[in-house]
Design an enzyme around this catalytic site. Structure first.
Site, PDB file in Angstrom:
ATOM      1  N   CYS A  95     -11.561  15.997  -3.258  1.00 15.62           N
ATOM      2  CA  CYS A  95     -10.813  15.857  -2.891  1.00 15.62           C
ATOM      3  C   CYS A  95     -10.866  14.077  -1.740  1.00 15.62           C
ATOM      4  O   CYS A  95     -11.553  13.164  -2.462  1.00 15.62           O
ATOM      5  CB  CYS A  95     -10.833  16.598  -1.731  1.00 15.62           C
ATOM      6  SG  CYS A  95      -9.371  17.010   0.058  1.00 15.62           S
ATOM      7  N   ARG A 129      -0.110  17.209   6.306  1.00 14.86           N
ATOM      8  CA  ARG A 129      -1.693  17.753   5.850  1.00 14.86           C
ATOM      9  C   ARG A 129      -1.193  19.466   4.650  1.00 14.86           C
ATOM     10  O   ARG A 129       0.057  19.863   5.074  1.00 14.86           O
ATOM     11  CB  ARG A 129      -2.258  18.769   6.916  1.00 14.86           C
ATOM     12  CG  ARG A 129      -3.775  19.190   5.935  1.00 14.86           C
ATOM     13  CD  ARG A 129      -4.792  19.429   7.707  1.00 14.86           C
ATOM     14  NE  ARG A 129      -5.259  17.902   8.272  1.00 14.86           N
ATOM     15  CZ  ARG A 129      -6.096  17.578   7.814  1.00 14.86           C
ATOM     16  NH1 ARG A 129      -7.193  17.910   6.283  1.00 14.86           N
ATOM     17  NH2 ARG A 129      -6.263  16.454   8.190  1.00 14.86           N
ATOM     18  N   HIS A 193     -11.089  22.174  -3.985  1.00 15.07           N
ATOM     19  CA  HIS A 193     -11.553  23.309  -3.340  1.00 15.07           C
ATOM     20  C   HIS A 193     -12.489  25.081  -4.355  1.00 15.07           C
ATOM     21  O   HIS A 193     -10.745  24.839  -4.878  1.00 15.07           O
ATOM     22  CB  HIS A 193     -11.612  23.051  -1.744  1.00 15.07           C
ATOM     23  CG  HIS A 193     -12.224  21.910  -1.478  1.00 15.07           C
ATOM     24  ND1 HIS A 193     -13.054  21.021  -1.289  1.00 15.07           N
ATOM     25  CD2 HIS A 193     -10.925  21.042  -1.340  1.00 15.07           C
ATOM     26  CE1 HIS A 193     -12.259  19.820  -0.901  1.00 15.07           C
ATOM     27  NE2 HIS A 193     -11.084  20.205  -0.395  1.00 15.07           N
TER      28      HIS A 193
HETATM   29  N1  GLN Z   1     -10.088  12.797   4.861  1.00 15.36           N
HETATM   30  C1  GLN Z   1      -9.100  12.954   3.254  1.00 15.36           C
HETATM   31  C2  GLN Z   1      -7.826  13.610   3.865  1.00 15.36           C
HETATM   32  O1  GLN Z   1      -7.765  14.179   5.219  1.00 15.36           O
HETATM   33  C3  GLN Z   1      -9.909  13.791   2.429  1.00 15.36           C
HETATM   34  C4  GLN Z   1     -10.112  15.767   3.079  1.00 15.36           C
HETATM   35  C5  GLN Z   1     -11.303  16.347   2.316  1.00 15.36           C
HETATM   36  O2  GLN Z   1     -11.732  15.898   2.010  1.00 15.36           O
HETATM   37  N2  GLN Z   1     -11.202  18.100   2.372  1.00 15.36           N
HETATM   38  O3  GLN Z   1      -6.862  13.539   2.915  1.00 15.36           O
END
Ligand code: GLN
Length: 237
Positions: A95, A129, A193
């Site tokens: 990520c 998101r 994850h």
């Molecule tokens: N900040 C990054 C994004 O939102 C990574 C987020 C994360 O590692 N969960 O894309």
């Protein structure tokens, strides 16, 4: 790795990048190595410390936007990770850690921030998101079973010619272009994850095998039953 030595697992910047239980990836690697009689040593590298070049497998996790920017700055300045990868170490970047590996990624206001240039990828902030379960079919060249995990990120990632997509997205967003993650040499980047290696032990074995060679098979029937249960539930949704 010489047969009489210890497998060194390096967990990068637990003080900055350690969301969603990504540290579990360390435990899975340790266990899968030890179950095969390979001794392990795990090194936790805080962001104030130099990244050792003598590691065998490097792991970096996800994180919030600001710590992500700090991590990129420090890794770039340090240079140890570049030297370790150039020396043949394997790596899993998750990520925020995945985005950092590229040439650029989106900061907290969407501004472009320099990555560390270990992978030929570039990330920006996407339109929405991406949150939820992810299922993806792995590049046939790697010979791995279906990937499962969950994602939570704003970024989308464009792959350059220097990397191959890790997998094709069946459920979820991944890179945002129909693919999830990428790989080049012994480096794997992913949005997964779960932790990723707990949900996908075959991916852990790939990272190990890249470094130590062929591995003895393990009885994974208990984990496989859980994996199949999870996959069936997510795909039926
Ligand atoms: N900040 C990054 C994004 O939102 C990574 C987020 C994360 O590692 N969960 O894309």
């Amino acid at each position: 790795m010489p047969s009489d030595s210890v497998l060194r697992i390096v967990w990068i910047y637990p003080d900055l990048l350690s969301t969603y239980g990504d540290q579990g990836n360390v435990l899975v690697l340790e266990q899968r190595a030890r179950r095969r009689g390979i001794d392990t040593e795990t090194i936790h590298v805080r962001s104030s410390d130099p990244v050792p070049e003598s590691g065998d497998v490097y792991l970096i996790g996800g994180g919030e936007d600001r710590p992500q920017i700090l991590a990129a700055q420090r890794l770039r300045k340090d240079g140890g990770l570049h030297r370790a990868i150039a020396g043949g170490a394997s790596m899993l970047a998750v990520c925020a850690g995945y985005q950092i590996m590229g040439s650029t990624f989106g900061g907290e206001e969407g501004q472009p921030v320099d990555g560390i240039g270990l992978l030929d990828i570039a990330s920006t902030r996407g339109p929405a998101r991406a949150v939820g379960e992810l299922v993806a079919e792995v590049d046939a060249a790697l010979g791995l079973p279906t990937l499962t995990g969950f994602e939570n990120h704003m970024g989308v990632t464009r792959l350059g010619p220097g990397v191959r997509p890790l997998s094709r997205t069946v459920k979820g967003t991944g890179n945002g272009d129909g693919y999830e993650g990428c790989y080049a040499g012994h480096v794997v980047g992913t949005y997964l994850h779960g932790p990723a290696l707990a949900r996908n032990p075959a991916l852990a074995d790939l990272l190990l095998a890249w470094r130590v060679g062929q591995l003895a098979p393990l009885d994974d029937s208990r984990y496989e039953a859980l994996r199949q249960e999870r996959l069936a539930t997510v795909l039926a949704d």
